[in-house]
Write an enzyme that holds these catalytic residues in place. Structure first.
Site, mmCIF file in Angstrom:
data_model
loop_
_atom_site.group_PDB
_atom_site.id
_atom_site.type_symbol
_atom_site.label_atom_id
_atom_site.label_comp_id
_atom_site.label_asym_id
_atom_site.label_seq_id
_atom_site.Cartn_x
_atom_site.Cartn_y
_atom_site.Cartn_z
ATOM 1 N N LYS A 241 -26.336 -47.079 9.150
ATOM 2 C CA LYS A 241 -26.628 -46.969 8.000
ATOM 3 C C LYS A 241 -25.627 -45.575 7.993
ATOM 4 C CE LYS A 241 -30.829 -48.632 6.944
ATOM 5 N NZ LYS A 241 -30.791 -49.724 6.098
ATOM 6 N N GLU B 277 -34.489 -41.556 1.113
ATOM 7 C CA GLU B 277 -35.549 -41.631 1.347
ATOM 8 C C GLU B 277 -34.815 -42.719 3.336
ATOM 9 O OE1 GLU B 277 -33.546 -43.516 -0.285
ATOM 10 O OE2 GLU B 277 -32.611 -45.226 1.313
ATOM 11 N N SER C 93 -27.387 -54.640 13.919
ATOM 12 C CA SER C 93 -27.607 -53.599 12.755
ATOM 13 C C SER C 93 -27.870 -51.770 13.231
ATOM 14 C CB SER C 93 -28.547 -54.053 11.408
ATOM 15 O OG SER C 93 -29.754 -54.478 11.981
#
Ligand SMILES: Cc1ncc(COP(=O)(O)O)c(C=O)c1O
Lengths: 393, 255
Positions: free
Chosen positions: A89, A111, A377
């Protein structure tokens, strides 16, 4: 067939910007500027510098020896879990905070589902000294408590979303409403390859550092330009988009997407959008989403907060629709088992989101000399309590 | 002539009321419409509830959630409205989000609207350019007016473009916000209302968002043709029997 976005912001029939007029000036400002800004040498330099010195890139491409033995194929893990803040991210939030700065914004909203994007946003806001407000579903606040604590320590305000399913979809609604109410000073850092154009493309480009690195890392390790398969889990689809990006037009690379089946595709408690969804509009873009016959968006379910979303990004809808991507889904149980397996075979505790991608071997058998790159991830620190409860550890 | 265009020609400031269909009770729809007309309202926006109303504040969100729980669907709403033109003659507009309409089928939806006697649509998340390219012809075929929004942030150039593709009125969002009552309008809003009035657009403007009482109604209509009251009315019918609707309108139109 093109897998890139066209000048109107569509991947095939999916994409676009279905936004209320209140958002038009902000989204239009971004649309007009994002490509220009991204190619500026000063932007590139700052972005790459931060990815290297702050995030710790390049992330390793690790040959998973014991996992490969077990599944009789050559498995590489792209270690996004080793990034600062523990997931892919941050690649996107670094890019977007620099974009926000260039556009003169002073207030950042986001969010978050699993809290990884929230943490990554709070982190770059601390880094740049900008105000940060993160919307998070009430249910996710409870199931991802360590990340909530991190965001608070980083100086962000975490605002619970209490409507609907109280998860990622609702947090996104609240963030969009905040943006409507703060149209001048605020940039909305969307955390996945979703939302109105240009977000899916912008997020994909910031995440494309993943596949760019895979290309040269594989050259070093295997003397090959590309793998046989790239595999990623899909919530909204940002780690997947970044992992696929440089291989989209190369038919020699199989693209595999794993969605969250929750308790099972037909259980009524699932988030497997490609299997359960139809084309429609969610959060400003035309894509596949889970909905009633009447066009009401349904509430998804997954044990993993980051995959608990009733849509997929428009790129992925296009990959599904055109058959370019192979789509599978992993149940909660499949994912938890795969997460434990990676932990015990390789000494890596993955995020539960990521564990879905590792469940690919339940669905597909690869050839012994296939090179399969899986996007690792994120790491599982935030999920320890969930693993402990699930396995009675 | 479309009822909306006719109404806009009347020499008065128009009061338009929004309510969420299916709220407070599933079958209140036609009673609310009839009582509103009786109480002197000029135009009605019937809200087709959506699960994720992005442009709405807490009041309309809550009413939409409840309406869906009560069983409201596109088909149920059309069935409720089937005979509405036997008793109601003021303009009726359906306001909703685009996805339910897309799933119903845009053409089928427009056709049904025409059969019932709906005069126009307000779909906040259907962008102007998509409308012009893909749906304008269909709306026209079924005699429906599509109403676009503008906000204080909309550039003059874009307002003129929106004006050029509108054929009823322009929905002027009072301030940068989701729906819901404001305490009042300040100088910033008044300047904005005046700025738009000075553009001398082809389409009249009706102000919405944040209008809840006589004061805000008067401020909004000083320069504009009318005003739309949504959240304040939804709050009112939450607490009051539908027979009392006649008491609501005087709080807006009479000081
Ligand atoms: C580690 C990890 N992987 C995957 C995801 C899913 O998001 P996306 O599909 O955008 O990669 C998340 C979301 O929170 C995450 O934290």
């Amino acid at each position: 067939m093109s897998y890139n976005i066209n000048e109107k912001g569509y991947y095939g029939e999916f994409g676009g910007a279905f936004i209320p007029e209140m958002l038009y000036p902000n989204v239009e400002e971004l649309r007009q500027n994002y490509l220009k800004v991204m190619v500026e040498p000063s932007f590139q330099k700052q972005f790459n510098q931060l990815l290297k010195d702050y995030v710790g890139r390049p992330s390793p491409l690790y040959f998973a020896n014991r996992l490969s033995k077990k599944y009789q194929t050559k498995i590489y893990l792209k270690r996004e879990d080793l990034n600062h803040t523990g997931a892919h991210k941050i690649n996107n939030t670094i890019g977007q905070i620099l974009m926000a700065k260039r556009l003169g914004k002073t207030r950042i909203i986001a969010e978050t589902g699993a809290g990884q994007h929230g943490v990554a946003t709070a982190t770059v806001c601390a880094l740049m000294g900008l105000e940060c407000i993160v919307y998070m579903g009430e249910i996710d606040i409870a199931r991802q408590a360590p990340n909530v604590a991190r965001m608070k320590m980083l100086g962000a305000r975490v605002v619970p979303a209490t409507s609907g399913s109280k998860t990622l979809k609702d947090a996104t609604n609240e963030a969009i409403r905040d943006w409507i109410n703060n149209p001048e000073n605020t940039h909305y850092i969307i955390g996945s390859a979703i939302g109105p154009h240009p977000y899916p493309d912008m997020v994909t480009r910031f995440q494309s550092v993943i596949s760019e690195e895979i290309t040269w890392q594989l050259k070093e390790k295997e003397n090959r330009e590309y793998p046989d398969y790239v595999v990623a889990c899909i919530g909204g689809g940002s780690n997947a988009a970044g992992t696929y990006y440089h291989f989209l037009d190369n038919k020699g690379v199989g693209i595999i997407a794993i969605e969250a089946a929750g308790k099972g595709i037909d259980s009524g408690k699932s988030a497997a959008t490609s299997a359960l969804g139809k084309a429609g509009i969610i959060h400003g873009c035309k894509t596949l989403l889970m909905q009633t016959n009447d066009g009401q968006i349904t509430e998804p379910y997954s044990i993993s907060a980051g995959l608990d979303y009733p849509g997929v990004g428009p790129l992925h809808a296009h990959l599904y629709k055109t058959g370019r991507g192979e789509f599978y889904s992993a149940t909660d149980d499949d994912a938890m088992q795969a997460g434990l397996e990676l932990t015990q075979l390789e000494g890596i505790i993955p995020a539960i989101e990521t564990a879905h991608a590792l469940a690919v071997f339940k669905h597909k058998t690869f050839k012994p000399d296939d090179i399969v790159v899986i996007s690792l991830s994120g790491r599982g620190d935030k999920d320890l309590q969930n693993y402990i409860d699930y396995f009675n550890l | 002539m479309n009822r909306i265009n006719q109404k806009l020609q009347e020499d008065k400031k128009l009061i338009s009321i929004y309510f969420t269909a299916g709220y407070p009770n599933l079958n209140d729809t036609t009673t609310i419409i009839k009582n509103l007309e009786k109480s002197g309202v000029d135009m009605i926006e019937i809200g087709l509830p959506f699960s994720d109303p992005l442009a709405d504040g807490p009041t309309i969100q809550a009413s939409s959630t409840q309406a869906l729980k009560n069983g409201m669907t596109t088909e149920v709403l059309f069935n409720q409205l089937q005979d509405i033109r036997k008793s109601v003659s003021i303009p009726l507009i359906i306001m909703g989000y685009f996805n339910p309409i897309l799933q119903y089928g845009v053409e089928a939806f427009c056709k049904r609207c025409q059969e019932i006697g709906i005069d126009g649509l307000i779909l906040p998340d259907l962008p102007v350019d998509v409308f012009v390219e893909q749906y304008k012809a269909t709306f026209e075929k079924y005699g429906l007016i599509n109403v676009f929004l503008i906000t204080p942030q909309t550039s003059d150039e874009r307002i003129r473009y929106i004006d050029s593709v509108s054929n009823g009125f322009i929905y002027m969002v009072s301030s940068a916000s989701t729906t819901g009552a404001k305490l009042g309008f300040g100088e910033e809003q008044t300047n904005y209302f005046k700025r738009i009035a000075d553009l001398n657009l082809n389409n009249p403007q009706i102000v919405g968002f944040g209008i809840s009482n006589h004061k805000t109604f008067n401020q909004a209509t000083q320069y504009a043709k009318g005003a739309i009251i949504g959240s304040a009315f939804v709050k009112f019918i939450k607490k009051s029997p539908l027979d009392n609707i006649e008491n609501f309108i005087p709080t807006i139109s009479i000081g």
